[in-house]
Design an enzyme around this catalytic site. Structure first.
Site, PDB file in Angstrom:
ATOM      1  N   THR A  40       0.832  -1.202   0.000  1.00 61.33           N
ATOM      2  CA  THR A  40       0.000   0.000   0.000  1.00 61.33           C
ATOM      3  C   THR A  40       0.865   1.250   0.000  1.00 61.33           C
ATOM      4  OG1 THR A  40      -1.737  -1.187   1.187  1.00 61.33           O
ATOM      5  CG2 THR A  40      -1.839   1.216   1.203  1.00 61.33           C
ATOM      6  N   HIS A  43       1.912   1.862  -3.467  1.00 65.46           N
ATOM      7  CA  HIS A  43       0.827   2.439  -4.254  1.00 65.46           C
ATOM      8  C   HIS A  43       0.707   3.942  -3.982  1.00 65.46           C
ATOM      9  CE1 HIS A  43      -0.636  -1.165  -6.104  1.00 65.46           C
ATOM     10  NE2 HIS A  43      -0.946  -1.758  -4.954  1.00 65.46           N
TER      11      HIS A  43
END
Length: 342
Positions: A40, A43
């Site tokens: 994450t 990202h």
């Protein structure tokens, strides 16, 4: 003052000096020791997620020492090591009462929707702090949050002993899926990834069968399950094509555990009639919370997880830009951690 790594725009960190926050009522101040880089975080770094929250201090896979507590805090001792549940719910709504914090209308996540742990200190709700033994290394404790995600996925999928499971993706989370499945008693455990090095590592950590050639995956699954397909597939990559592959490899009455994050616009075509007639099922899961964190910490404390593959790639806070920039070029580093103290 403290130092913090602020993602000011996609792809660019700046190290800033900021005042050390003070814990208020019901809060605790954590001196951060280790922070793992999560998918994450990558990202967010690449501008694919939470870009509207920038500038932001990311980081949510963290551990450290309780440095101070605010008023009305009981059960936490200054100087003790701790891990922290990164998911903040209101604590009283329907979803919070069911430990489904991600569905809380007021949900916040440390390092994603609010500043996180790539800093020397961080204030957190005291109710989310979990004391940890002092004799467990910080690099191991920092694996609590990612392991909790895997614990929750297995719990949601109701995986039990003797079930055949295919894990698609042999990155850090895929490896933890494999290891947890081994402790549960799933068998056989098949792992698939295009990286042969990561497949080999997953086999060393507990997978029974490793597949790095996509063309061989279906036959490997059929051979291992007497032609039926696996009981459960865990998609741990986040690619729509792999979700379609996963659906094709579960047995009649099998289960797809949706774990890998895709883009918000991605859609999975579900064969409705076959799903009904074959009694197949699908359930999503992405983050560990509540009891998942406690269970993950207990497993790490008692040595149920091989942690050595996750603790070899370490960068100091000043080199966080380098750690993120080079991450795609270091596939052998199953996990990267930022070292701040200890």
């Amino acid at each position: 003052m403290m130092r913090a790594a602020v993602l000011v725009e996609p792809g660019r960190f700046e190290i800033e000096d900021r005042p050390i926050p003070k814990p208020g009522r019901g809060e605790a101040l954590i001196k951060i020791a280790r922070v793992g880089i999560c998918g994450t975080d990558l990202h967010i770094f690449n501008g694919h997620y939470a870009s509207d929250k920038l500038p932001l201090i990311p980081g949510h896979e963290f551990t450290g020492t309780i440095a101070a507590v605010g008023s009305d805090v009981v059960g936490l001792n200054v100087g003790s090591n701790a891990v922290v549940d990164m998911n903040i719910g209101c604590g009283h709504c329907y979803w919070c009462r069911r430990n489904e914090i991600l569905n809380c209308p007021d949900m916040q996540q440390m390092g994603i929707t609010m500043d996180g742990a790539f800093a020397e200190y961080m204030v957190v709700p005291a109710r989310l702090v979990i004391p940890a033994p002092d004799d467990v290394p910080f690099d191991v404790l920092a694996l609590t949050e990612p392991l909790a995600c895997v614990v929750r996925a297995a719990r949601k999928a109701q995986i039990t002993f003797g079930q055949s499971v295919l894990v698609i993706g042999a990155g850090p989370i895929g490896n933890l899926h494999v290891q947890l499945l081994r402790t549960i008693g799933a068998a056989p455990i098949i792992v698939a990834d295009i990286s042969s090095d990561r497949v080999d590592m997953a086999v060393e950590c507990g997978a029974d069968i490793g597949v790095s050639d996509p063309a061989q995956l279906k036959q490997a699954v059929l051979d291992a399950t007497d032609g039926r397909g696996v009981d459960v597939v865990i998609e741990s990559v986040g690619h729509p094509g792999l979700y379609r592959t996963a659906l094709s490899l579960i047995r009649k009455g099998g289960h797809l555990a949706a774990f890998g994050l895709t883009g918000p616009e991605e859609v999975l075509d579900l064969p409705i009639l076959n799903t009904i007639l074959q009694e197949n099922s699908l359930k999503g899961s992405v983050a560990g919370m509540g009891q998942d964190m406690h269970d993950a910490l207990t497993m790490l404390v008692h040595g149920r997880i091989q942690t050595e593959p996750f603790t070899s790639a370490n960068y100091i806070l000043d080199d966080i830009q380098l750690a993120f920039d080079t991450y795609p070029d270091r596939p052998a580093d199953i996990k990267t951690q930022i070292v701040l103290a200890g």
